[in-house]
Design a protein around this motif. Sequence first.
Motif, PDB file in Angstrom:
ATOM      1  N   SER A   1       7.830   5.046  11.309  1.00 10.83           N
ATOM      2  CA  SER A   1       8.868   5.711  10.541  1.00 10.83           C
ATOM      3  C   SER A   1       8.735   7.214  10.710  1.00 10.83           C
ATOM      4  N   CYS A   2       9.864   7.897  10.724  1.00 17.11           N
ATOM      5  CA  CYS A   2       9.881   9.348  10.874  1.00 17.11           C
ATOM      6  C   CYS A   2      10.898   9.937   9.900  1.00 17.11           C
ATOM      7  N   ILE A   3      10.691  11.199   9.569  1.00 13.53           N
ATOM      8  CA  ILE A   3      11.592  11.850   8.623  1.00 13.53           C
ATOM      9  C   ILE A   3      11.718  13.322   8.993  1.00 13.53           C
ATOM     10  N   SER A   4      12.943  13.797   8.925  1.00 11.56           N
ATOM     11  CA  SER A   4      13.174  15.204   9.222  1.00 11.56           C
ATOM     12  C   SER A   4      12.857  16.050   7.993  1.00 11.56           C
ATOM     13  N   ALA A   5      12.764  17.344   8.205  1.00 12.18           N
ATOM     14  CA  ALA A   5      12.676  18.253   7.074  1.00 12.18           C
ATOM     15  C   ALA A   5      13.934  18.104   6.232  1.00 12.18           C
ATOM     16  N   GLY A   6      13.784  18.124   4.926  1.00  7.67           N
ATOM     17  CA  GLY A   6      14.936  17.964   4.055  1.00  7.67           C
ATOM     18  C   GLY A   6      15.420  16.534   3.897  1.00  7.67           C
ATOM     19  N   GLU A   7      14.729  15.593   4.557  1.00  7.51           N
ATOM     20  CA  GLU A   7      15.036  14.153   4.437  1.00  7.51           C
ATOM     21  C   GLU A   7      16.440  13.804   4.903  1.00  7.51           C
ATOM     22  N   SER A   8      17.053  14.632   5.726  1.00  6.94           N
ATOM     23  CA  SER A   8      18.418  14.335   6.156  1.00  6.94           C
ATOM     24  C   SER A   8      18.466  13.204   7.166  1.00  6.94           C
TER      25      SER A   8
ATOM     26  N   LEU B   1       0.854  -1.182   0.000  1.00  6.29           N
ATOM     27  CA  LEU B   1       0.000   0.000   0.000  1.00  6.29           C
ATOM     28  C   LEU B   1       0.891   1.233   0.000  1.00  6.29           C
ATOM     29  N   ARG B   2       0.315   2.337  -0.427  1.00  5.09           N
ATOM     30  CA  ARG B   2       1.007   3.610  -0.320  1.00  5.09           C
ATOM     31  C   ARG B   2       0.153   4.549   0.515  1.00  5.09           C
ATOM     32  N   LEU B   3       0.609   4.837   1.704  1.00  2.97           N
ATOM     33  CA  LEU B   3      -0.098   5.739   2.594  1.00  2.97           C
ATOM     34  C   LEU B   3       0.362   7.167   2.329  1.00  2.97           C
ATOM     35  N   SER B   4      -0.570   8.091   2.416  1.00  4.21           N
ATOM     36  CA  SER B   4      -0.249   9.498   2.182  1.00  4.21           C
ATOM     37  C   SER B   4      -0.726  10.334   3.353  1.00  4.21           C
ATOM     38  N   CYS B   5       0.028  11.369   3.631  1.00  3.48           N
ATOM     39  CA  CYS B   5      -0.308  12.325   4.690  1.00  3.48           C
ATOM     40  C   CYS B   5      -0.272  13.706   4.066  1.00  3.48           C
ATOM     41  N   ALA B   6      -1.442  14.295   3.911  1.00  5.34           N
ATOM     42  CA  ALA B   6      -1.544  15.619   3.301  1.00  5.34           C
ATOM     43  C   ALA B   6      -1.847  16.657   4.370  1.00  5.34           C
ATOM     44  N   ALA B   7      -1.229  17.805   4.234  1.00  8.94           N
ATOM     45  CA  ALA B   7      -1.396  18.864   5.220  1.00  8.94           C
ATOM     46  C   ALA B   7      -2.175  20.034   4.645  1.00  8.94           C
ATOM     47  N   SER B   8      -2.928  20.670   5.491  1.00  6.24           N
ATOM     48  CA  SER B   8      -3.583  21.929   5.127  1.00  6.24           C
ATOM     49  C   SER B   8      -3.430  22.893   6.295  1.00  6.24           C
TER      50      SER B   8
ATOM     51  N   ARG C   1       9.130  12.353   1.197  1.00  4.97           N
ATOM     52  CA  ARG C   1       8.432  13.632   1.210  1.00  4.97           C
ATOM     53  C   ARG C   1       8.183  14.095  -0.226  1.00  4.97           C
ATOM     54  N   ASP C   2       7.052  14.707  -0.442  1.00  4.07           N
ATOM     55  CA  ASP C   2       6.769  15.418  -1.687  1.00  4.07           C
ATOM     56  C   ASP C   2       6.371  16.837  -1.271  1.00  4.07           C
ATOM     57  N   ASP C   3       7.378  17.658  -1.071  1.00  4.44           N
ATOM     58  CA  ASP C   3       7.114  18.992  -0.543  1.00  4.44           C
ATOM     59  C   ASP C   3       6.295  19.841  -1.520  1.00  4.44           C
ATOM     60  N   ALA C   4       6.445  19.580  -2.809  1.00  2.00           N
ATOM     61  CA  ALA C   4       5.670  20.341  -3.796  1.00  2.00           C
ATOM     62  C   ALA C   4       4.176  20.101  -3.625  1.00  2.00           C
ATOM     63  N   LYS C   5       3.810  18.907  -3.151  1.00  2.00           N
ATOM     64  CA  LYS C   5       2.399  18.575  -2.927  1.00  2.00           C
ATOM     65  C   LYS C   5       2.032  18.628  -1.460  1.00  2.00           C
ATOM     66  N   ASN C   6       2.969  19.089  -0.632  1.00  2.14           N
ATOM     67  CA  ASN C   6       2.712  19.207   0.805  1.00  2.14           C
ATOM     68  C   ASN C   6       2.242  17.887   1.400  1.00  2.14           C
ATOM     69  N   THR C   7       2.941  16.838   1.016  1.00  6.56           N
ATOM     70  CA  THR C   7       2.521  15.483   1.369  1.00  6.56           C
ATOM     71  C   THR C   7       3.731  14.650   1.767  1.00  6.56           C
ATOM     72  N   VAL C   8       3.516  13.742   2.700  1.00  3.91           N
ATOM     73  CA  VAL C   8       4.520  12.738   3.051  1.00  3.91           C
ATOM     74  C   VAL C   8       3.902  11.365   2.799  1.00  3.91           C
ATOM     75  N   HIS C   9       4.677  10.494   2.184  1.00  8.05           N
ATOM     76  CA  HIS C   9       4.184   9.169   1.853  1.00  8.05           C
ATOM     77  C   HIS C   9       4.878   8.106   2.706  1.00  8.05           C
ATOM     78  N   LEU C  10       4.195   6.997   2.879  1.00  7.60           N
ATOM     79  CA  LEU C  10       4.792   5.811   3.476  1.00  7.60           C
ATOM     80  C   LEU C  10       4.440   4.638   2.562  1.00  7.60           C
ATOM     81  N   GLN C  11       5.450   4.152   1.844  1.00 14.57           N
ATOM     82  CA  GLN C  11       5.269   2.963   1.013  1.00 14.57           C
ATOM     83  C   GLN C  11       5.461   1.743   1.897  1.00 14.57           C
ATOM     84  N   VAL C  12       4.452   0.908   1.960  1.00 15.71           N
ATOM     85  CA  VAL C  12       4.507  -0.268   2.816  1.00 15.71           C
ATOM     86  C   VAL C  12       4.425  -1.500   1.937  1.00 15.71           C
ATOM     87  N   ASN C  13       5.478  -2.292   1.955  1.00 15.47           N
ATOM     88  CA  ASN C  13       5.581  -3.495   1.126  1.00 15.47           C
ATOM     89  C   ASN C  13       5.687  -4.738   2.002  1.00 15.47           C
TER      90      ASN C  13
END
Length: 124
Positions: A48-55, A17-24, A71-83
Amino acid sequence: VQLQASGGGLVQPGGSLRLSCAASGFTLDATAIGWFRQAPGKEREAVSCISAGESVTYYEQSVKSRFTISRDDAKNTVHLQVNSLEPEDTAVYYCAAALGPNYSGSDPRLYRYWGQGTQVTVSS
């Protein structure tokens, strides 16, 4: 400020699955984000956690090599691909935003804003 988690569903063992987290109401690009899950009768745990800039990224031991956060900062979204999902992955998955850009830990108390959760069920 709102977070919306989506992408959950019913999947067979071994599925993905691909989980998405969209912000407003705010931008995610300057914020550390975490994905957490809570199964019935269990405490909420960081997946799972991720810093700004994916560092910096963090993965809970049982999901390493199976889950990928991005992260997809252009879409203001963070994804979690779960395999390679396993029945033990069944839970409500939540995304959460910290107050700042740095990953400071996986403790849920470090994350200020929470989405409503999306159900992931792994069953044959």
